[in-house]
Design a protein around this motif. Structure first.
Motif, short mmCIF file in Angstrom:
data_model
loop_
_atom_site.label_atom_id
_atom_site.label_comp_id
_atom_site.label_asym_id
_atom_site.label_seq_id
_atom_site.Cartn_x
_atom_site.Cartn_y
_atom_site.Cartn_z
N TYR A 33 0.83 -1.24 -0.15
CA TYR A 33 -0.02 0.12 -0.04
C TYR A 33 1.01 1.13 -0.01
CZ TYR A 33 -4.20 -2.83 0.74
OH TYR A 33 -5.12 -3.60 0.78
N ALA A 34 2.12 1.02 0.72
CA ALA A 34 2.87 2.45 0.64
C ALA A 34 3.74 2.57 -0.55
CB ALA A 34 3.83 2.22 1.81
N VAL A 35 4.31 1.43 -1.17
CA VAL A 35 4.91 1.66 -2.48
C VAL A 35 4.39 0.55 -3.64
CG1 VAL A 35 7.31 1.73 -3.34
CG2 VAL A 35 7.04 2.05 -0.95
N PRO A 36 3.42 0.73 -4.11
CA PRO A 36 2.75 -0.01 -5.08
C PRO A 36 3.56 -0.14 -6.44
CG PRO A 36 1.42 1.91 -4.99
CD PRO A 36 2.46 2.17 -4.19
N LYS A 37 4.88 -0.56 -6.27
CA LYS A 37 5.64 -0.94 -7.46
C LYS A 37 5.81 -2.23 -7.36
CE LYS A 37 7.52 3.76 -7.33
NZ LYS A 37 6.92 4.28 -8.64
N SER A 38 5.44 -3.10 -8.65
CA SER A 38 5.77 -4.45 -8.38
C SER A 38 6.98 -4.97 -8.53
CB SER A 38 5.18 -5.08 -9.95
OG SER A 38 6.03 -4.67 -11.03
N ARG A 39 8.27 -4.30 -8.96
CA ARG A 39 9.89 -4.78 -9.17
C ARG A 39 10.10 -4.67 -7.66
NH1 ARG A 39 12.94 -2.94 -14.40
NH2 ARG A 39 11.68 -4.12 -15.87
N VAL A 40 9.58 -3.63 -6.90
CA VAL A 40 10.06 -3.21 -5.57
C VAL A 40 9.51 -4.25 -4.68
CG1 VAL A 40 10.06 -1.70 -3.70
CG2 VAL A 40 10.64 -0.76 -6.00
N ILE A 41 8.23 -4.58 -4.85
CA ILE A 41 7.48 -5.44 -3.88
C ILE A 41 8.05 -6.95 -4.17
CG2 ILE A 41 5.24 -6.41 -3.29
CD1 ILE A 41 5.83 -3.44 -2.45
N ARG A 42 8.24 -7.29 -5.23
CA ARG A 42 8.88 -8.54 -5.57
C ARG A 42 10.20 -8.76 -5.18
NH1 ARG A 42 8.49 -9.29 -11.74
NH2 ARG A 42 8.01 -7.13 -11.82
N GLY A 43 11.01 -7.96 -5.31
CA GLY A 43 12.63 -7.84 -4.69
C GLY A 43 12.40 -7.75 -3.10
N VAL A 44 11.74 -6.81 -2.62
CA VAL A 44 11.68 -6.86 -1.22
C VAL A 44 11.13 -8.30 -0.69
CG1 VAL A 44 10.90 -5.90 0.93
CG2 VAL A 44 11.66 -4.43 -0.84
N GLY A 45 10.08 -8.65 -1.33
CA GLY A 45 9.37 -9.65 -0.71
C GLY A 45 10.31 -11.19 -0.76
N SER A 46 10.79 -11.14 -1.97
CA SER A 46 11.76 -12.55 -1.95
C SER A 46 12.93 -12.21 -1.13
CB SER A 46 12.21 -12.41 -3.42
OG SER A 46 11.25 -12.57 -4.50
N SER A 47 13.67 -11.12 -0.82
CA SER A 47 14.69 -11.01 0.17
C SER A 47 14.03 -11.54 1.45
CB SER A 47 15.30 -9.74 -0.08
OG SER A 47 15.67 -9.23 -1.32
N MET A 48 13.00 -10.93 1.89
CA MET A 48 12.71 -11.13 3.06
C MET A 48 12.23 -12.60 3.45
SD MET A 48 10.30 -7.88 4.38
CE MET A 48 10.96 -6.54 4.82
N ALA A 49 11.68 -13.35 2.21
CA ALA A 49 11.18 -14.82 2.18
C ALA A 49 12.43 -15.63 2.50
CB ALA A 49 10.60 -15.19 1.32
N ALA A 50 13.37 -15.30 1.69
CA ALA A 50 14.64 -15.91 1.70
C ALA A 50 15.32 -16.07 2.75
CB ALA A 50 15.78 -15.58 0.34
N LEU A 51 15.45 -14.68 3.66
CA LEU A 51 16.09 -14.50 4.55
C LEU A 51 15.31 -15.30 6.08
CD1 LEU A 51 18.34 -13.20 6.48
CD2 LEU A 51 16.78 -11.04 6.87
N ALA A 52 14.12 -15.31 5.84
CA ALA A 52 13.20 -15.84 7.07
C ALA A 52 13.25 -17.36 6.87
CB ALA A 52 11.65 -15.28 6.91
N LEU A 53 13.26 -17.81 5.73
CA LEU A 53 13.24 -19.33 5.76
C LEU A 53 14.65 -19.73 6.02
CD1 LEU A 53 10.96 -19.99 2.37
CD2 LEU A 53 10.46 -20.20 4.81
N ALA A 54 15.73 -18.97 5.73
CA ALA A 54 17.02 -19.43 5.94
C ALA A 54 17.17 -19.51 7.38
CB ALA A 54 17.96 -18.57 5.39
N LEU A 55 16.54 -18.61 8.18
CA LEU A 55 16.64 -18.35 9.73
C LEU A 55 15.86 -19.53 10.28
CD1 LEU A 55 16.32 -14.60 10.49
CD2 LEU A 55 18.02 -16.13 10.82
N LEU A 56 14.61 -20.22 9.64
CA LEU A 56 13.83 -20.89 10.13
C LEU A 56 14.89 -22.36 9.74
CD1 LEU A 56 10.99 -22.31 10.82
CD2 LEU A 56 10.65 -22.58 8.70
N ALA A 57 15.48 -22.57 8.80
CA ALA A 57 16.14 -23.98 8.60
C ALA A 57 17.49 -23.84 9.63
CB ALA A 57 16.82 -23.77 7.05
N PHE A 58 17.97 -22.48 9.82
CA PHE A 58 19.13 -22.48 11.00
C PHE A 58 18.74 -23.16 12.23
CE2 PHE A 58 21.54 -19.88 14.12
CZ PHE A 58 22.86 -20.47 13.76
N ASP A 59 17.57 -22.45 12.50
CA ASP A 59 16.81 -22.69 13.88
C ASP A 59 16.35 -24.15 14.12
OD1 ASP A 59 15.04 -21.29 16.34
OD2 ASP A 59 13.91 -22.77 15.45
#
Length: 511
Positions: free
Chosen positions: A78-104
């Motif tokens: 809602y704040a930055v409705p730009k597809s490339r930005v959202i896809r990039g940020v979303g992918s980075s956050m998902a990759a980091l979160a799942l990597a932390l889950l695997a490490f945990d």
């Protein structure tokens, strides 16, 4: 007036739809990664326990993943409705979160810990040796692995974005949401019931997944007068020692070599007189404990390196400390003035005169004696201390309290916290055995300790000693913390990371 959606609104709607599908894809991936927790823990021995495990597995991991989307990605759409930005940020956050889950998950499998602020110091202590051994190759490999994982998330995000109109035609949002909501409600309802009944196949899963805070009967049912809190606490305090129904000893096959030219003498005084300290060769070590509830249990736990909750299941086993050296050609000398109430061990006991002769002999041996103060004065001579490595300690004289007992040795030991459970690991280490201690004992070598805490049991209590505190656990979660110096109840908050790790370490030999 012509009503039409603005381009911004259209983009937001499309990104929100994409976000839901992206979150669903990562929920499935997270559930697969979380299977590590499930396979690292023995399955519950009841249908209801297995049902709760499945419901909790799907609902909790799904909830964590979706709430991450709601908190971090949805506001950004809602704040930055730009597809490339959202896809990039979303992918980075998902990759980091799942990597932390695997490490945990890997951390939990190895140490019984989850990532948290309270467990940060403990994690650093446990993993410091491993991390220090990392070179640039290992760090480069981990970075490359994360980049591959990030690339996968970017590919997934772009694939969903290009096909969002097509996947929107699959009307599965309501059924999937309903499934996860049903799992979530059912798992918490089952846990409330299990907590009220103190149903262990479910209660023991409380610390299985990260950030898990299931509803409890104590906080929910008692609020509406549906649970007698006093009765609940009394029943809860009697739960722990009924959980051992089988044992796997050793946990894994123990392979190592033994130095057949080495001699080690371990003398454990059984009466309450003060240990003789009149030898310059003997150095005294503090913070050594006998955690057992009686002398008979203390003798057996000293031989097995396992706490007394396991003793009823160990009648058909010979301690690794006795069995391994004997099979590898080192003579064993075991003396006790009274029966040890264990048929296999009693078979290898020898008489005092023979035990005394073997200590005087120059032949290599592992000698373990449960002796009186008077016998120690007869056995411990300057010649013995010069010819053999010797450890002397004592059974606790006061079983009502938990007090340290003397520990003497004529060779270098660590000043770390120690207990009688550490004797087998120390003995085999002195004899040259480099096998993994965790395969046959909950203790550790007093010469080369790896943990700054120790755990054992005394009757139905689980005892954890760490720094200046003593944690006594009655049942699941019912605990008190004491200052070890003055034995007064402490106001410090519970280190849940430490307690979780200690409980996992303690129950590692259960089937």
């Amino acid at each position: 007036m012509i009503l039409s959606e603005t381009p911004r609104r259209i983009m937001v709607t499309k990104l929100v739809s994409w976000g839901h599908w992206f979150a669903l894809s990562n929920i499935i991936i997270a559930i697969i990664i979380a299977s590590i927790y499930v396979f690292a823990t023995p399955l519950p021995d009841s249908f209801i326990g297995v049902l709760f495990l499945l419901l909790n597995w799907f609902s909790h991991i799904g909830f964590l993943t979706f709430i991450g989307f709601v908190i971090f990605i949805l506001p950004l759409i809602y704040a930055v409705p730009k597809s490339r930005v959202i896809r990039g940020v979303g992918s980075s956050m998902a990759a980091l979160a799942l990597a932390l889950l695997a490490f945990d998950a890997l951390l939990y499998t190895k140490y019984g810990l989850h990532l948290s602020l309270s467990s940060a110091d403990l994690i650093r202590t446990e993993t410091q040796t491993v991390i220090n051994a990392f070179g640039w190759q290992e760090w480069s490999f981990l970075l490359l692995l994360f980049l591959v994982w990030l690339t996968f998330q970017l590919v997934l995000a772009n694939a969903l974005w290009k096909r969002i109109e097509r996947v929107q035609k699959f009307r599965i949002g309501v059924p999937i949401s309903g499934f996860f909501v049903a799992c979530f409600v059912s798992s918490h309802a089952l846990h409330v019931w299990a907590d009220a009944k103190l149903y262990q196949p479910i209660i023991k899963q409380d610390n299985l997944f990260p950030l898990s805070y299931p509803a409890t009967a104590k906080t929910l049912m008692s609020k509406y007068g549906l649970l007698d809190l006093e009765n609940y606490k009394n029943r809860k305090s009697l739960q722990f020692d009924t959980g051992i129904k089988g044992i796997k000893y050793p946990a894994n096959p123990v392979y190592c070599s033994i130095n057949n030219n080495q001699s080690l003498v371990i003398l454990i005084q059984t009466d309450n007189q003060k240990l003789p300290l009149g030898f310059a060769e003997l150095r005294q070590y503090d913070d050594h404990y006998d955690l057992s509830s009686n002398n008979q249990s203390a003798k057996l736990t000293s031989l097995f390196g396992l706490p007394e909750i396991y003793l009823s299941e160990l009648q058909s086993h010979l301690p690794i400390m006795l069995d391994l050296p004997q099979k590898l050609g080192l003579p064993i000398s075991l003396y006790s003035g009274s029966s040890l109430d264990h048929d296999k061990i009693d078979e290898v006991r020898i008489k005092y005169t023979e035990f005394k002769q073997r200590l005087v002999s120059t032949q290599p041996t592992l000698a373990i004696g449960f002796v009186t103060n008077q016998q120690i004065k007869q056995l411990v001579t300057t010649e013995l201390l010069n010819q053999k490595q010797v450890i002397i300690t004592q059974l606790s004289a006061n079983r009502d309290d938990i007090e340290s007992v003397p520990l003497l040795a004529n060779f270098e030991l660590s000043n770390n916290l120690s207990s009688h459970l550490d004797i087998p690991a120390t003995a085999l280490g002195v004899l040259g055995c480099a096998a993994n201690v965790e395969d046959y004992s909950v203790g550790q070598s007093i010469q080369t300790p790896r943990r700054s805490w120790l755990v054992g049991t005394k009757g139905s209590k689980v005892i954890v000693l760490h720094n200046g505190n003593r944690i006594e656990v009655l049942g699941n979660g019912n605990y008190k913390i004491y200052d070890r110096l003055n034995d007064e109840e402490s106001t410090e908050s519970l280190n849940t990371g430490l307690l979780g790790q200690a409980m996992k370490h303690l129950t590692r030999f259960t089937k």
